[in-house]
Design a protein around this motif. Sequence first.
Motif, mmCIF file in Angstrom:
data_model
loop_
_atom_site.group_PDB
_atom_site.id
_atom_site.type_symbol
_atom_site.label_atom_id
_atom_site.label_comp_id
_atom_site.label_asym_id
_atom_site.label_seq_id
_atom_site.Cartn_x
_atom_site.Cartn_y
_atom_site.Cartn_z
ATOM 1 N N ASN A 188 48.280 30.456 -0.824
ATOM 2 C CA ASN A 188 49.120 29.881 -1.888
ATOM 3 C C ASN A 188 48.502 30.052 -3.275
ATOM 4 O O ASN A 188 48.778 29.247 -4.185
ATOM 5 C CB ASN A 188 49.404 28.396 -1.623
ATOM 6 N N SER A 204 46.787 24.447 -3.276
ATOM 7 C CA SER A 204 48.075 24.017 -3.816
ATOM 8 C C SER A 204 48.339 24.828 -5.075
ATOM 9 O O SER A 204 47.886 24.481 -6.166
ATOM 10 C CB SER A 204 48.045 22.516 -4.140
ATOM 11 N N SER A 205 48.994 25.958 -4.906
ATOM 12 C CA SER A 205 49.257 26.890 -6.014
ATOM 13 C C SER A 205 47.973 27.260 -6.748
ATOM 14 O O SER A 205 47.942 27.361 -7.974
ATOM 15 C CB SER A 205 50.278 26.298 -6.996
ATOM 16 N N THR A 208 48.365 31.765 -6.769
ATOM 17 C CA THR A 208 49.327 32.500 -7.598
ATOM 18 C C THR A 208 48.629 33.409 -8.607
ATOM 19 O O THR A 208 49.000 34.570 -8.754
ATOM 20 C CB THR A 208 50.244 31.514 -8.342
#
Length: 280
Positions: free
Chosen positions: A74, A242-243, A76
């Motif tokens: 996850n 989480s991102s 980015t």
Amino acid sequence: KPLTNVTNTKLLCCQSNKEEANSFAVAPDVGGTGTALLNMPLNDTPFDDDSSTGATVTNTGSITAASAGTNSFNITNAASLNGSSQRISTNNTNLPFDNVAWTFDIWFKLDSSASGYNALLNTGYGASSSPYMYIGLDDDEKPYIENTDSGTKTTASDALNKNQWYHMRVRSDGTNMRQYIDGELVVTKTCGSTDLSSAGTKTIGSLLDNGNNANNFHGLIGPVRYVSSDLGPPPLGGLKTSSGTLPNSADIPDIWAYGDVQSIAFNPFDGDMKMSTAVP
């Protein structure tokens, strides 16, 4: 706590690893949470430390954040390092990296043209007299740990792939350090006895804390976190973010054991043992 009656239930022993396949030594029932003393997302500039320490982060070589591309963690965006003139450093002096409990997590992807050694963490080496610890990849893309007290590096047996994301965890229980790649134990090394908290500048991406050379990291580095507790082995497949961010408070397993590379689902009533990816 009182025992309860259990019928036809799979009991999960926690994550385990090849090296200690026959020992199954259970850790103390510590529980609670660990606190991050360094927490750098590295997903946008200027890079900063999101932990309560709030240490200064220095971006040498104008590193930018680039798209992380497809990955299972996850992430980015991540810091993009060119392998020659760029490094990230912090003036944080709260990271001993010696024979106390701690956990260091880092996510990374080697560039397809990466060569030589690729430094991930340098605890402060800048001169021949500096005590230090290195965590990184050697010139065969094999993970390793090296520290002053032993004077040598301990290297994993298998090489990693270029152009592929990995999660690396190195954890210390105060006696031994254990290095994991995507949840699999690859290196075990005795802890050093030298307090490295004030020894040089903690540096990401370079084997020198005050310069650059051909062993700088070439590729993408995602979040970096140091927690002042032993968080135990990571999940099989690696820890998801989480991102691209991580919390400052991390759960410490109530109980865990060492064994084979995967967790084991064990039914004590029929002796059936099945592989599982369950983790605490």
